[in-house]
Structure formats: structure tokens, C-alpha cells
Design a protein around this motif. Structure first.
Motif, PDB file in Angstrom:
ATOM      1  N   ASN A   1       0.850  -1.200   0.000  1.00 36.96           N
ATOM      2  CA  ASN A   1       0.000   0.000   0.000  1.00 36.96           C
ATOM      3  C   ASN A   1       0.879   1.241   0.000  1.00 36.96           C
ATOM      4  N   ALA A   2       0.327   2.361  -0.420  1.00 38.24           N
ATOM      5  CA  ALA A   2       1.121   3.592  -0.539  1.00 38.24           C
ATOM      6  C   ALA A   2       0.235   4.806  -0.329  1.00 38.24           C
ATOM      7  N   HIS A   3       0.843   5.900   0.090  1.00 34.36           N
ATOM      8  CA  HIS A   3       0.119   7.166   0.229  1.00 34.36           C
ATOM      9  C   HIS A   3      -0.040   7.831  -1.132  1.00 34.36           C
ATOM     10  N   GLY A   4      -1.099   8.630  -1.259  1.00 33.65           N
ATOM     11  CA  GLY A   4      -1.322   9.358  -2.502  1.00 33.65           C
ATOM     12  C   GLY A   4      -2.071   8.505  -3.517  1.00 33.65           C
ATOM     13  N   LEU A   5      -2.012   8.913  -4.787  1.00 35.15           N
ATOM     14  CA  LEU A   5      -2.693   8.196  -5.858  1.00 35.15           C
ATOM     15  C   LEU A   5      -1.795   7.097  -6.405  1.00 35.15           C
ATOM     16  N   TYR A   6      -2.348   5.902  -6.548  1.00 34.47           N
ATOM     17  CA  TYR A   6      -1.587   4.781  -7.091  1.00 34.47           C
ATOM     18  C   TYR A   6      -1.399   4.955  -8.597  1.00 34.47           C
ATOM     19  N   LYS A   7      -0.258   4.514  -9.072  1.00 35.24           N
ATOM     20  CA  LYS A   7      -0.002   4.463 -10.509  1.00 35.24           C
ATOM     21  C   LYS A   7      -0.263   3.031 -10.958  1.00 35.24           C
ATOM     22  N   GLY A   8      -1.457   2.802 -11.485  1.00 42.87           N
ATOM     23  CA  GLY A   8      -1.861   1.454 -11.822  1.00 42.87           C
ATOM     24  C   GLY A   8      -2.529   0.774 -10.643  1.00 42.87           C
ATOM     25  N   LYS A   9      -2.826  -0.492 -10.782  1.00 46.06           N
ATOM     26  CA  LYS A   9      -3.522  -1.257  -9.747  1.00 46.06           C
ATOM     27  C   LYS A   9      -2.579  -1.561  -8.587  1.00 46.06           C
ATOM     28  N   PRO A  10      -2.997  -1.285  -7.357  1.00 46.24           N
ATOM     29  CA  PRO A  10      -2.163  -1.610  -6.200  1.00 46.24           C
ATOM     30  C   PRO A  10      -1.884  -3.110  -6.144  1.00 46.24           C
ATOM     31  N   ASN A  11      -0.643  -3.447  -5.826  1.00 41.14           N
ATOM     32  CA  ASN A  11      -0.232  -4.848  -5.730  1.00 41.14           C
ATOM     33  C   ASN A  11       0.010  -5.175  -4.261  1.00 41.14           C
ATOM     34  N   LEU A  12      -1.042  -5.623  -3.589  1.00 39.20           N
ATOM     35  CA  LEU A  12      -0.961  -5.875  -2.164  1.00 39.20           C
ATOM     36  C   LEU A  12      -0.499  -7.301  -1.889  1.00 39.20           C
TER      37      LEU A  12
ATOM     38  N   HIS B   1      -2.903   1.755   5.709  1.00 40.84           N
ATOM     39  CA  HIS B   1      -2.803   3.143   5.252  1.00 40.84           C
ATOM     40  C   HIS B   1      -2.869   3.171   3.723  1.00 40.84           C
ATOM     41  N   GLY B   2      -3.053   4.367   3.167  1.00 37.41           N
ATOM     42  CA  GLY B   2      -3.068   4.506   1.713  1.00 37.41           C
ATOM     43  C   GLY B   2      -4.273   3.845   1.072  1.00 37.41           C
ATOM     44  N   GLY B   3      -5.469   4.072   1.635  1.00 36.07           N
ATOM     45  CA  GLY B   3      -6.654   3.367   1.165  1.00 36.07           C
ATOM     46  C   GLY B   3      -7.219   3.847  -0.154  1.00 36.07           C
TER      47      GLY B   3
ATOM     48  N   LYS C   1      -8.397  -3.839  10.546  1.00 34.15           N
ATOM     49  CA  LYS C   1      -9.461  -3.288  11.380  1.00 34.15           C
ATOM     50  C   LYS C   1      -9.620  -1.775  11.232  1.00 34.15           C
ATOM     51  N   LYS C   2      -8.676  -1.117  10.608  1.00 37.74           N
ATOM     52  CA  LYS C   2      -8.735   0.334  10.406  1.00 37.74           C
ATOM     53  C   LYS C   2      -8.164   0.641   9.031  1.00 37.74           C
ATOM     54  N   VAL C   3      -8.887   1.468   8.271  1.00 41.97           N
ATOM     55  CA  VAL C   3      -8.453   1.852   6.927  1.00 41.97           C
ATOM     56  C   VAL C   3      -8.344   3.365   6.862  1.00 41.97           C
ATOM     57  N   ASN C   4      -7.190   3.858   6.430  1.00 42.15           N
ATOM     58  CA  ASN C   4      -6.970   5.303   6.327  1.00 42.15           C
ATOM     59  C   ASN C   4      -7.322   5.806   4.937  1.00 42.15           C
ATOM     60  N   ILE C   5      -8.121   6.872   4.892  1.00 46.41           N
ATOM     61  CA  ILE C   5      -8.528   7.509   3.639  1.00 46.41           C
ATOM     62  C   ILE C   5      -8.136   8.985   3.709  1.00 46.41           C
ATOM     63  N   GLY C   6      -7.213   9.393   2.851  1.00 49.83           N
ATOM     64  CA  GLY C   6      -6.784  10.783   2.820  1.00 49.83           C
ATOM     65  C   GLY C   6      -7.009  11.443   1.474  1.00 49.83           C
ATOM     66  N   THR C   7      -6.451  10.836   0.429  1.00 48.29           N
ATOM     67  CA  THR C   7      -6.518  11.436  -0.903  1.00 48.29           C
ATOM     68  C   THR C   7      -7.953  11.552  -1.396  1.00 48.29           C
TER      69      THR C   7
END
Length: 284
Positions: A175-186, A205-207, A224-230
Motif C-alpha cells: 500500500n502507498a500514500h497518494g494516488l496509485y499508478k496502476g492497480k495496487p499490488n498488495l 494506510h493509503g486506502g 481493522k482500520k483503513v486510512n482515507i486521505g486522498t
């Protein structure tokens, strides 16, 4: 409704869903987040990044968050996100925050433990919850950037949790902060093993930009917790830009902020409902 701690709102146990944490920047994002939670009838985490709170004059935003949370009709955790130092956490606690995150992920394991444990000792003495982090997320958040990421070692998770006594633990699984470039690879293997090795609630983080099926699997495995910023930023800026461009001569600083508040509320309501219950529909 009194302000809640992180410990109080994080539901443990398999299949119990997750809670959303949303970035706050001003009166309108704060009101929007809490209004959205009230519409959903669910608890919420209103968070402000340490880089934002530490800007000159922005302690007033923290005080505002505390006042609004105290009047909310649902439990609200007032949360400091990504503090890198002990002093920032103490500032938030003095302002009345109910939870803080101390992010020592840039340090060695032992140094991270030492810093996190120091914050936990003081915070718990006054009833404040603490989130820690192991592994590092790449990306930019609130003006601060990390160039390279470092995946969490699952074997470090129970050791870190036991040594520090944190109430929640953020991990890095791609996961990463900001906008992903392409599909996130979790890396769900890291998450699955980490969750099996600890009872401490895990945090993603980086939801923004993660697909619903990915969220569903992550929650099913123990997030159990998802961070949404962007997503909050996009709702704010897209609404402002659209309405201002439609009537530039109005310079509408009455109507546009109200529309921004509504847009942020819709984000919070939608995501809270999904993280709490609707994610199950995407496990098929």
C-alpha cells in the motif's frame, strides 16, 4: 456522545469489519467527516496529519476537531496521524486528542520500539490510544514524502506489539500514500501471517485507489482500520473547482464550502458503510 479512543472503536475478531479514518484539514472537512458518520450511524476516526497540525496556527484545527467530536451523535476518535516525534504526540494529547500515531518506521527496529514505547507510556497514563507502524510506505502525504517502501516482516509484528503495547499497528504490504499508478499490488501473504501472529488490530494506510475486492480480502484477513486521505482531498478540490469554474464571478465562499462539506460527508458515509458491512459482498 463523548469522544472515543481507538481501543474502544476497533472491533476485534474475524468477520467484524473495519472502521474508516479520514484526513481532516479545516472546519468543512471536519464537519463533513462527522456528518457522514452520523448519517451512516457508525463510529469514525477523524484524523489530522502531524505535518498539518504542526503548521503555524493549525492547533486551532485540532481544538475544533475535539469540540465537534464532543458534540457528535456517534463515537468519534480524534486522531493524530503519522507523528515522527514524541513532541508532536504530546501536543495532540494536550489539545484533547483521544488517539495518536507515532511513526518510527524510518528508524531501526530497536529505535522504533524505544520511541513508540515512550509515547505509549505517557499516552496510556492519560487514557489516550496509540498506533504504531513497522515497515515503511512510499508516497506523499500532507507534504511529506517517502521515496522507497519497506514491506513489513510478519515475524516482527508480534514482537513489536508486545514490546510497545500499542493499541493498533500499521503494516506495509504494498500500500502507498497518494494516488496509485496502476492497480495496487498488495501482498496478502504478509497480512495473513501478521494477523495470525498477533491480537493487536492491524491498520491499512493509503486506502484511496484500492479496489473493493482488495479491501474485502484485507478486512477478511484482519485489517481493522483503513486510512482515507486522498479521497477526501479529491472530494474537496473537485467540488471547489467545478463550482467555481461554473460561476467564477460569484467567488462563492458561502455556497461552495457547504457543497464541499456535503461531498466529504458522502465519502465518509459510503466508505464507513463499506468497511463495516458491505465488504462481505465482494468476497465471492
Amino acid at each position: 456522545m463523548s469522544i472515543a479512543t481507538l481501543r474502544e472503536v476497533l472491533k476485534t475478531g474475524h468477520d467484524r469489519g473495519a472502521i474508516g479514518a479520514f484526513s481532516t484539514y479545516d472546519l468543512f472537512t471536519a464537519q463533513g467527516i462527522m456528518n457522514g458518520a452520523e448519517k451512516a450511524g457508525l463510529p469514525v476516526i477523524a484524523m489530522i496529519g502531524a505535518p498539518v497540525l504542526n503548521k503555524q496556527g493549525n492547533e486551532e484545527i485540532g481544538r475544533l476537531m475535539v469540540r465537534l467530536a464532543d458534540k457528535a451523535k456517534v463515537p468519534v476518535v480524534v486522531f493524530l496521524d503519522h507523528a515522527k516525534d514524541f513532541e508532536s504526540c504530546m501536543k495532540a494529547i494536550r489539545l484533547g486528542f483521544s488517539a495518536v500515531m507515532i511513526d518510527g518506521s524510518h528508524l531501526s527496529f530497536d529505535e522504533n520500539v524505544q520511541l513508540t514505547k515512550k509515547v505509549v507510556t505517557v499516552a496510556k497514563a492519560v487514557g489516550v490510544s496509540v498506533e504504531g507502524e513497522i515497515g515503511a510506505l512510499a508516497g506523499v502525504e500532507d507534504g511529506e514524502g517517502v521515496v522507497s517502501s519497506k514491506m513489513t516482516n510478519p515475524d516482527d509484528v508480534p514482537r513489536f506489539a508486545d514490546l510497545t503495547g500499542v493499541d493498533a499497528l500499521a503494516i506495509s504490504i504494498g500500500n502507498a500514500h497518494g494516488l496509485y499508478k496502476g492497480k495496487p499490488n498488495l501482498n496478502f501473504g504478509i497480512l495473513e501471517k501478521s494477523a495470525k501472529l498477533t491480537q493487536t488490530p492491524l491498520v491499512l494506510h493509503g486506502g484511496t485507489g484500492i479496489e473493493k475486492k482488495q479491501f474485502a480480502r484485507a478486512i477478511d484477513l484482519g485489517i481493522k482500520k483503513v486510512n482515507i486521505g486522498t479521497e477526501v482531498k479529491c472530494a474537496f478540490m473537485d467540488t471547489f473547482t467545478k463550482l467555481h469554474s461554473e460561476n467564477k464571478e460569484a467567488y462563492d465562499l458561502v455556497g461552495i464550502p457547504q457543497a464541499i462539506k456535503q461531498a466529504v460527508a458522502e465519502v465518509a458515509e459510503k466508505d464507513l458503510k463499506f468497511f463495516a458491512e458491505q465488504w462481505r459482498e465482494y468476497l465471492k
